[in-house]
Design a protein around this motif. Structure first.
Motif, PDB file in Angstrom:
ATOM      1  N   GLN A 236     -10.484  -9.141 -21.244  1.00 36.30           N
ATOM      2  CA  GLN A 236     -10.542  -9.485 -22.661  1.00 36.30           C
ATOM      3  C   GLN A 236      -9.349  -8.879 -23.390  1.00 36.30           C
ATOM      4  OE1 GLN A 236     -14.268  -8.847 -24.653  1.00 36.30           O
ATOM      5  NE2 GLN A 236     -15.492  -9.441 -22.878  1.00 36.30           N
ATOM      6  N   VAL A 237      -9.049  -9.473 -24.531  1.00 37.31           N
ATOM      7  CA  VAL A 237      -7.936  -8.990 -25.340  1.00 37.31           C
ATOM      8  C   VAL A 237      -8.200  -7.544 -25.744  1.00 37.31           C
ATOM      9  CG1 VAL A 237      -6.736  -9.272 -27.535  1.00 37.31           C
ATOM     10  CG2 VAL A 237      -7.320 -11.279 -26.177  1.00 37.31           C
ATOM     11  N   GLY A 238      -7.191  -6.701 -25.547  1.00 40.82           N
ATOM     12  CA  GLY A 238      -7.313  -5.292 -25.885  1.00 40.82           C
ATOM     13  C   GLY A 238      -7.687  -4.402 -24.719  1.00 40.82           C
ATOM     14  N   GLU A 239      -8.173  -4.984 -23.629  1.00 39.51           N
ATOM     15  CA  GLU A 239      -8.527  -4.170 -22.463  1.00 39.51           C
ATOM     16  C   GLU A 239      -7.280  -3.733 -21.704  1.00 39.51           C
ATOM     17  OE1 GLU A 239     -12.969  -5.895 -21.361  1.00 39.51           O
ATOM     18  OE2 GLU A 239     -11.292  -6.253 -20.022  1.00 39.51           O
ATOM     19  N   GLN A 240      -7.462  -2.701 -20.910  1.00 35.98           N
ATOM     20  CA  GLN A 240      -6.369  -2.157 -20.097  1.00 35.98           C
ATOM     21  C   GLN A 240      -6.358  -2.830 -18.726  1.00 35.98           C
ATOM     22  OE1 GLN A 240      -5.754   2.247 -19.965  1.00 35.98           O
ATOM     23  NE2 GLN A 240      -6.097   2.032 -17.784  1.00 35.98           N
ATOM     24  N   ILE A 241      -5.160  -3.086 -18.211  1.00 35.38           N
ATOM     25  CA  ILE A 241      -4.991  -3.687 -16.889  1.00 35.38           C
ATOM     26  C   ILE A 241      -4.266  -2.683 -16.000  1.00 35.38           C
ATOM     27  CG2 ILE A 241      -3.950  -5.569 -15.585  1.00 35.38           C
ATOM     28  CD1 ILE A 241      -4.193  -7.312 -18.029  1.00 35.38           C
ATOM     29  N   ASN A 242      -4.895  -2.359 -14.873  1.00 39.09           N
ATOM     30  CA  ASN A 242      -4.307  -1.410 -13.923  1.00 39.09           C
ATOM     31  C   ASN A 242      -4.575  -1.930 -12.513  1.00 39.09           C
ATOM     32  OD1 ASN A 242      -3.113   0.775 -12.742  1.00 39.09           O
ATOM     33  ND2 ASN A 242      -4.726   2.232 -13.241  1.00 39.09           N
ATOM     34  N   LEU A 243      -3.585  -2.587 -11.899  1.00 38.28           N
ATOM     35  CA  LEU A 243      -3.734  -3.201 -10.588  1.00 38.28           C
ATOM     36  C   LEU A 243      -2.914  -2.419  -9.568  1.00 38.28           C
ATOM     37  CD1 LEU A 243      -3.340  -6.959 -11.597  1.00 38.28           C
ATOM     38  CD2 LEU A 243      -5.418  -5.580 -11.547  1.00 38.28           C
ATOM     39  N   VAL A 244      -3.573  -2.049  -8.472  1.00 38.22           N
ATOM     40  CA  VAL A 244      -2.922  -1.329  -7.378  1.00 38.22           C
ATOM     41  C   VAL A 244      -2.901  -2.241  -6.163  1.00 38.22           C
ATOM     42  CG1 VAL A 244      -2.950   0.723  -5.931  1.00 38.22           C
ATOM     43  CG2 VAL A 244      -3.739   0.867  -8.310  1.00 38.22           C
ATOM     44  N   ILE A 245      -1.687  -2.579  -5.681  1.00 40.56           N
ATOM     45  CA  ILE A 245      -1.540  -3.492  -4.545  1.00 40.56           C
ATOM     46  C   ILE A 245      -0.820  -2.748  -3.424  1.00 40.56           C
ATOM     47  CG2 ILE A 245      -0.567  -5.646  -3.727  1.00 40.56           C
ATOM     48  CD1 ILE A 245      -0.974  -5.340  -7.383  1.00 40.56           C
ATOM     49  N   PRO A 246      -1.515  -2.447  -2.326  1.00 37.61           N
ATOM     50  CA  PRO A 246      -0.854  -1.783  -1.194  1.00 37.61           C
ATOM     51  C   PRO A 246      -0.030  -2.767  -0.370  1.00 37.61           C
ATOM     52  CG  PRO A 246      -3.176  -2.108  -0.723  1.00 37.61           C
ATOM     53  CD  PRO A 246      -2.963  -2.585  -2.127  1.00 37.61           C
ATOM     54  N   PHE A 247       0.939  -2.224   0.384  1.00 35.85           N
ATOM     55  CA  PHE A 247       1.781  -3.060   1.243  1.00 35.85           C
ATOM     56  C   PHE A 247       2.250  -2.225   2.426  1.00 35.85           C
ATOM     57  CE2 PHE A 247       4.487  -1.345  -2.136  1.00 35.85           C
ATOM     58  CZ  PHE A 247       5.470  -0.688  -1.407  1.00 35.85           C
ATOM     59  N   LEU A 248       2.807  -2.934   3.426  1.00 40.33           N
ATOM     60  CA  LEU A 248       3.362  -2.308   4.627  1.00 40.33           C
ATOM     61  C   LEU A 248       4.824  -2.689   4.729  1.00 40.33           C
ATOM     62  CD1 LEU A 248       0.490  -3.107   7.168  1.00 40.33           C
ATOM     63  CD2 LEU A 248       0.825  -0.994   5.877  1.00 40.33           C
ATOM     64  N   GLY A 249       5.588  -1.907   5.486  1.00 39.98           N
ATOM     65  CA  GLY A 249       6.998  -2.218   5.722  1.00 39.98           C
ATOM     66  C   GLY A 249       7.796  -0.964   6.013  1.00 39.98           C
ATOM     67  N   LYS A 250       8.683  -1.095   7.003  1.00 43.81           N
ATOM     68  CA  LYS A 250       9.530   0.032   7.367  1.00 43.81           C
ATOM     69  C   LYS A 250      10.870  -0.497   7.887  1.00 43.81           C
ATOM     70  CE  LYS A 250       9.203   4.448   9.785  1.00 43.81           C
ATOM     71  NZ  LYS A 250       8.414   5.267  10.715  1.00 43.81           N
ATOM     72  N   PRO A 251      11.949  -0.043   7.344  1.00 48.99           N
ATOM     73  CA  PRO A 251      12.115   0.998   6.309  1.00 48.99           C
ATOM     74  C   PRO A 251      11.528   0.579   4.973  1.00 48.99           C
ATOM     75  CG  PRO A 251      14.180  -0.111   6.742  1.00 48.99           C
ATOM     76  CD  PRO A 251      13.227  -0.606   7.795  1.00 48.99           C
ATOM     77  N   LYS A 252      11.611   1.443   3.978  1.00 54.87           N
ATOM     78  CA  LYS A 252      10.940   1.240   2.710  1.00 54.87           C
ATOM     79  C   LYS A 252      11.319  -0.118   2.119  1.00 54.87           C
ATOM     80  CE  LYS A 252      10.392   3.131  -1.933  1.00 54.87           C
ATOM     81  NZ  LYS A 252      10.784   4.211  -2.869  1.00 54.87           N
ATOM     82  N   PRO A 253      10.321  -0.966   1.850  1.00 60.53           N
ATOM     83  CA  PRO A 253      10.631  -2.284   1.294  1.00 60.53           C
ATOM     84  C   PRO A 253      11.118  -2.193  -0.149  1.00 60.53           C
ATOM     85  CG  PRO A 253       8.443  -2.229   2.293  1.00 60.53           C
ATOM     86  CD  PRO A 253       8.906  -0.809   2.147  1.00 60.53           C
ATOM     87  N   VAL A 254      11.832  -3.235  -0.547  1.00 59.87           N
ATOM     88  CA  VAL A 254      12.252  -3.388  -1.940  1.00 59.87           C
ATOM     89  C   VAL A 254      11.208  -4.256  -2.632  1.00 59.87           C
ATOM     90  CG1 VAL A 254      14.043  -4.234  -3.485  1.00 59.87           C
ATOM     91  CG2 VAL A 254      14.675  -3.167  -1.313  1.00 59.87           C
ATOM     92  N   VAL A 255      10.588  -3.708  -3.692  1.00 60.30           N
ATOM     93  CA  VAL A 255       9.504  -4.384  -4.398  1.00 60.30           C
ATOM     94  C   VAL A 255      10.044  -4.990  -5.690  1.00 60.30           C
ATOM     95  CG1 VAL A 255       7.200  -4.155  -5.394  1.00 60.30           C
ATOM     96  CG2 VAL A 255       7.855  -2.749  -3.431  1.00 60.30           C
ATOM     97  N   SER A 256       9.687  -6.227  -5.947  1.00 58.95           N
ATOM     98  CA  SER A 256      10.085  -6.901  -7.190  1.00 58.95           C
ATOM     99  C   SER A 256       8.910  -7.701  -7.717  1.00 58.95           C
ATOM    100  CB  SER A 256      11.296  -7.808  -6.959  1.00 58.95           C
ATOM    101  OG  SER A 256      10.989  -8.810  -6.001  1.00 58.95           O
ATOM    102  N   TRP A 257       8.902  -7.902  -9.034  1.00 60.57           N
ATOM    103  CA  TRP A 257       7.834  -8.636  -9.711  1.00 60.57           C
ATOM    104  C   TRP A 257       8.427  -9.741 -10.568  1.00 60.57           C
ATOM    105  CZ3 TRP A 257       2.470  -7.954  -9.657  1.00 60.57           C
ATOM    106  CH2 TRP A 257       1.996  -6.866  -8.914  1.00 60.57           C
ATOM    107  N   LEU A 258       7.693 -10.857 -10.654  1.00 64.09           N
ATOM    108  CA  LEU A 258       8.055 -11.967 -11.526  1.00 64.09           C
ATOM    109  C   LEU A 258       6.798 -12.434 -12.259  1.00 64.09           C
ATOM    110  CD1 LEU A 258      10.308 -14.160  -9.193  1.00 64.09           C
ATOM    111  CD2 LEU A 258      11.092 -12.590 -10.974  1.00 64.09           C
TER     112      LEU A 258
END
Length: 567
Positions: free
Chosen positions: A273-295
């Motif tokens: 709902q409008v005004g609520e807080q959004i906190n999403l945690v998405i785990p991932f795998l990858g080695k060496p350390k992956p490059v994370v990007s958002w769109l």
């Protein structure tokens, strides 16, 4: 001795032809003076075999005899152009023009003599014709058949799309791509894959023959090389523009490929709902350390609205106070060298809907009212689940709900009270709740009051009067001297009867030894500490306007006798 050629007479048609203006398709040559001749020359510029067609002999009607061929005089020299007698010396000389190129009417008779027999044939095609004769039609020349139109040249296809790396190790590289958008009528023969080391332009073809599929594995590569790869589509029109990988690919084994481990609750639509807080945690795998990007919807995120925090194992998207504009499809991407994994997350921010755009009273009849309304303009970013319809009496102004969670846009409200006027209003509902505002009808539904003459039924009055009647009679009793005793009976009657007690047919007055009670038809006579003289016949009498009734009993008072031994 050879005979003299007869003079040539001009026919009326020839005279008319001479007076007509000469055609001028070509410039006229200079006039040539010719010596007078009695007979036409034997030689002419026109071919001998075409002369008879161009200049037929004159008709007999002209009165000009034709000389025989053996009596023809010698022909003048070839360089001299003879001029027919009576013709204008300024006429164009057309001796050099072929007979087939010009109509016979345009050439004078002197230009086409008979060459073989040397006879004087002065007449042209139209020389002896009547003046009103039509000119001869030109010869029809058949056009040669046209060659077939050659097909348009083949055009190369557009470049392949979305070239990406599918797999890589220390000796091979597998790439994939999509078919070009524009292929053309000539079709597609296949694809060719080329590669070169980064920093050079020596492109090497990876395969001997074209590949028809959209995937290819380049083998026998050297570990540690950094390669650029491109794909070219080939058809009969030639090679297309090459599609190249976005970045050079190192040829080496990847330890752990990137993989997004999307939580189950985030695989479907995330609704807040409008005004609520959004906190999403998405785990991932990858080695060496992956490059994370958002769109968001294919565009970079607004860092003022959305905060992203990345670690070696997960990525956190945080929005402190969500707004409607935060709704959309977010795409998370993790990349290790040339390998990449993507995962979409759909976020929907919802709120209460707006009111219906309008509600009106369609009709009212009897105890009913018909309503209709239109959906709200703002649905709160989610679907409308129903409507709430309420009514209010204009006298009290209090609103009451008549329809709840109603799904249609029309409704009929029933059970209205006769003589009252009503207003109606409608609220919209969605998964968040009911709209704060509503739409109210402008018109008022008035339930007309019809006159009714009510005449209550007439009932005859019931006569409840009744003569006294004892329902319980008195019973004979035995009492002991000194011990109080009581006589009981019950009576009914209307009106309430008057109760009297009698002893041996004598009315018991206000003797304090006797206590008389009457309650709800129960009559009692209490005799306090009777003696042997109180025995006798006791009677209870009930009287009213309807009559009287009596009931009697015998009371025996016994004396206790004490023996001498007892004393």
């Amino acid at each position: 001795m050879p005979s003299k050629p007869a003079p040539i007479k001009k026919s009326p048609a020839k005279k008319a032809a001479e007076k007509a203006p000469a055609p001028a398709p070509e410039p006229e040559p200079a006039p040539v003076e010719a010596p007078p001749a009695e007979a036409p020359p034997a030689e002419a510029a026109a071919p001998a075999e075409e002369a008879p067609a161009a200049a037929p002999p004159a008709a007999e009607g002209d009165g000009a005899p034709v000389a025989p061929a053996q009596d023809a005089p010698a022909a003048p020299p070839a360089d001299e152009t003879p001029v027919q007698e009576g013709l204008d010396s300024t006429a164009p000389a057309e001796a050099d023009a072929p007979a087939a190129d010009a109509p016979a009417a345009d050439a004078p008779a002197a230009d086409a003599p008979a060459a073989e027999d040397g006879a004087a044939a002065p007449a042209a095609d139209t020389a002896d014709a009547p003046a009103d004769a039509a000119p001869a039609e030109p010869a029809v020349v058949e056009e040669p058949p046209k060659a077939p139109t050659p097909p348009p040249p083949a055009v190369p296809t557009s470049a392949p799309l979305d070239v990406s790396v599918e797999d890589v190790n220390d000796s091979s590289l597998t790439i994939k791509w999509k078919t070009p958008e524009t292929i053309g009528d000539s079709g597609l023969d296949g694809f060719t894959i080329e590669y070169c080391k980064d920093g050079t332009t020596d492109w090497v073809v990876a395969q001997e023959e074209l590949t028809p599929v959209n995937r290819y594995c380049i083998k026998n590569l050297t570990a540690g090389d950094l390669l650029n790869v491109r794909v070219v589509a080939v058809n009969p029109g030639g090679r297309s523009e090459p599609a190249t990988l976005a970045a050079p690919v190192p040829i080496r084994e990847v330890v752990d490929r990137p993989k997004i481990k999307m939580p189950r609750n985030l695989r479907v639509r995330v609704v807040r709902q409008v005004g609520e807080q959004i906190n999403l945690v998405i785990p991932f795998l990858g080695k060496p350390k992956p490059v994370v990007s958002w769109l968001k919807d294919g565009q970079p995120l607004d860092t003022k609205r959305v905060n992203i925090r990345n670690s070696d194992k997960d990525s956190i998207m945080f929005i402190r106070t969500s707004q409607r504009d935060d709704s959309g499809v977010y795409e998370m991407s993790v990349k290790v060298e040339s390998f990449e994994d993507k995962a979409p997350i759909t976020i929907q921010i919802v709120e209460l809907p707006g009111p219906p755009t309008g509600v009106k009273l369609v009709d009212s009849w009897g105890f009913n009212a018909a309503l209709e309304w239109t959906p709200p303009k703002d649905n709160g970013n989610t679907e409308i689940t129903g409507y709430t319809v309420q009514k209010a009496d204009r006298k009290t102004g209090e609103w009451f709900t008549v329809l709840d969670h109603y799904h249609r846009l029309t409704a009929t409200v029933s059970d209205l009270i006769m003589g009252n006027s009503y207003s109606f209003r409608v609220f919209a509902e969605n998964k968040v709740g009911t709209s704060e505002r509503c739409a109210v009808t402008k018109a008022v539904a008035t339930i007309q009051k019809t006159g009714i003459n009510y005449k209550p039924p007439e009932y005859p009055e019931h006569d409840f009067s009744e003569a006294p009647k004892f329902t319980t009679s008195l019973s004979d009793r035995a009492a002991t001297v000194g011990y109080t005793t009581k006589l009981l009976c019950s009576v009914r009657g209307s009106p309430k009867p008057k109760i009297e007690w009698l002893k041996n047919q004598m009315v018991i007055g206000d003797d304090p030894k006797f206590r008389k009670l009457s309650n709800q038809g129960i009559c009692s006579l209490e005799i306090r500490k009777p003696c042997s003289f109180d025995g006798g016949i006791y009677t209870c009498r009930a009287k009213n306007a309807q009559g009287e009734a009596t009931v009697s009993c015998k009371l025996e008072v016994k004396q206790i006798i004490i023996s001498e031994k007892g004393k």
